[in-house]
Design a protein around this motif. Structure first.
Motif, PDB file in Angstrom:
ATOM      1  N   SER A 153       0.846  -1.189   0.000  1.00 14.08           N
ATOM      2  CA  SER A 153       0.000   0.000   0.000  1.00 14.08           C
ATOM      3  C   SER A 153       0.884   1.242   0.000  1.00 14.08           C
ATOM      4  O   SER A 153       2.079   1.155   0.318  1.00 14.08           O
ATOM      5  CB  SER A 153      -0.925   0.017   1.226  1.00 14.08           C
ATOM      6  OG  SER A 153      -0.178   0.016   2.419  1.00 14.08           O
ATOM      7  N   GLY A 154       0.284   2.373  -0.386  1.00 13.80           N
ATOM      8  CA  GLY A 154       0.986   3.640  -0.285  1.00 13.80           C
ATOM      9  C   GLY A 154       1.424   4.261  -1.592  1.00 13.80           C
ATOM     10  O   GLY A 154       1.940   5.378  -1.606  1.00 13.80           O
ATOM     11  N   GLY A 155       1.251   3.568  -2.693  1.00 12.57           N
ATOM     12  CA  GLY A 155       1.643   4.149  -3.965  1.00 12.57           C
ATOM     13  C   GLY A 155       0.725   5.281  -4.379  1.00 12.57           C
ATOM     14  O   GLY A 155      -0.301   5.535  -3.740  1.00 12.57           O
ATOM     15  N   SER A 214       4.240   0.699   2.055  1.00 16.69           N
ATOM     16  CA  SER A 214       4.173  -0.325   3.096  1.00 16.69           C
ATOM     17  C   SER A 214       3.925  -1.684   2.474  1.00 16.69           C
ATOM     18  O   SER A 214       3.292  -1.785   1.415  1.00 16.69           O
ATOM     19  CB  SER A 214       3.043  -0.004   4.082  1.00 16.69           C
ATOM     20  OG  SER A 214       3.238   1.223   4.722  1.00 16.69           O
ATOM     21  N   CYS A 215       4.403  -2.711   3.149  1.00 16.71           N
ATOM     22  CA  CYS A 215       4.190  -4.078   2.687  1.00 16.71           C
ATOM     23  C   CYS A 215       3.993  -4.952   3.916  1.00 16.71           C
ATOM     24  O   CYS A 215       4.919  -5.090   4.731  1.00 16.71           O
ATOM     25  CB  CYS A 215       5.368  -4.555   1.865  1.00 16.71           C
ATOM     26  SG  CYS A 215       5.296  -6.298   1.399  1.00 16.71           S
ATOM     27  N   ALA A 216       2.815  -5.521   4.046  1.00 15.80           N
ATOM     28  CA  ALA A 216       2.498  -6.384   5.180  1.00 15.80           C
ATOM     29  C   ALA A 216       2.593  -7.842   4.755  1.00 15.80           C
ATOM     30  O   ALA A 216       1.994  -8.234   3.741  1.00 15.80           O
ATOM     31  CB  ALA A 216       1.099  -6.070   5.686  1.00 15.80           C
ATOM     32  N   ALA A 217       3.350  -8.621   5.520  1.00 13.42           N
ATOM     33  CA  ALA A 217       3.552 -10.035   5.198  1.00 13.42           C
ATOM     34  C   ALA A 217       2.719 -10.922   6.115  1.00 13.42           C
ATOM     35  O   ALA A 217       2.509 -10.604   7.288  1.00 13.42           O
ATOM     36  CB  ALA A 217       5.029 -10.387   5.346  1.00 13.42           C
ATOM     37  N   SER A 218       2.279 -12.048   5.585  1.00 15.89           N
ATOM     38  CA  SER A 218       1.472 -12.981   6.378  1.00 15.89           C
ATOM     39  C   SER A 218       2.339 -13.806   7.330  1.00 15.89           C
ATOM     40  O   SER A 218       1.816 -14.389   8.288  1.00 15.89           O
ATOM     41  CB  SER A 218       0.668 -13.906   5.459  1.00 15.89           C
ATOM     42  OG  SER A 218       1.538 -14.630   4.611  1.00 15.89           O
TER      43      SER A 218
END
Length: 123
Positions: free
Chosen positions: A7-9, A21-25
């Motif tokens: 997200s955030g682009g 941001s990048c959220a990993a599982s």
């Protein structure tokens, strides 16, 4: 299978800032950011180790971009400052488990990828 959600682009003027941001599982991975423009190969931007937090940057972004992570939230960030038109690209988050120093900059060495998001810098 590790899932990465970015997200955030978006669109920003030259000289401005964005934070991706990048959220990993799952945790425990070295995380990288890459970018790609039409007709070109995916280009390394930055990477950060899970343990110890060592960071690595492409020369083209060194001093302008900062990669960081919140291990508790399994999230990695890319703070992009002083953006230039040539930073325009689709940005991807990636995760890799067994990355030695010499392989951090190679997209083929990463195991999982986010969906990508557009970053456009207007001049």
């Amino acid at each position: 299978q590790v899932q990465l959600v970015e997200s955030g682009g978006g669109l920003v003027q030259a000289g401005g800032s964005l934070r991706l941001s990048c959220a990993a599982s799952e945790g425990g991975y070295t995380m990288g950011w890459f970018r790609q423009t039409p007709g070109k190969e995916r280009e390394f931007v930055a990477a950060i180790r899970w343990s110890g937090g060592s960071t690595y940057y492409a020369n083209s972004v060194k001093g302008r971009f900062t990669i960081s992570r919140d291990n508790a939230k399994r999230t990695v960030f890319l703070q992009m400052n002083s953006l230039k038109a040539e930073d325009t690209a689709v940005y991807y988050c990636a995760a890799g488990k067994r990355l030695i120093l010499s392989s951090l900059r190679w997209a083929s060495e990463y195991d999982y990828w986010g969906q990508g998001m557009q970053v456009t810098v207007s001049s």
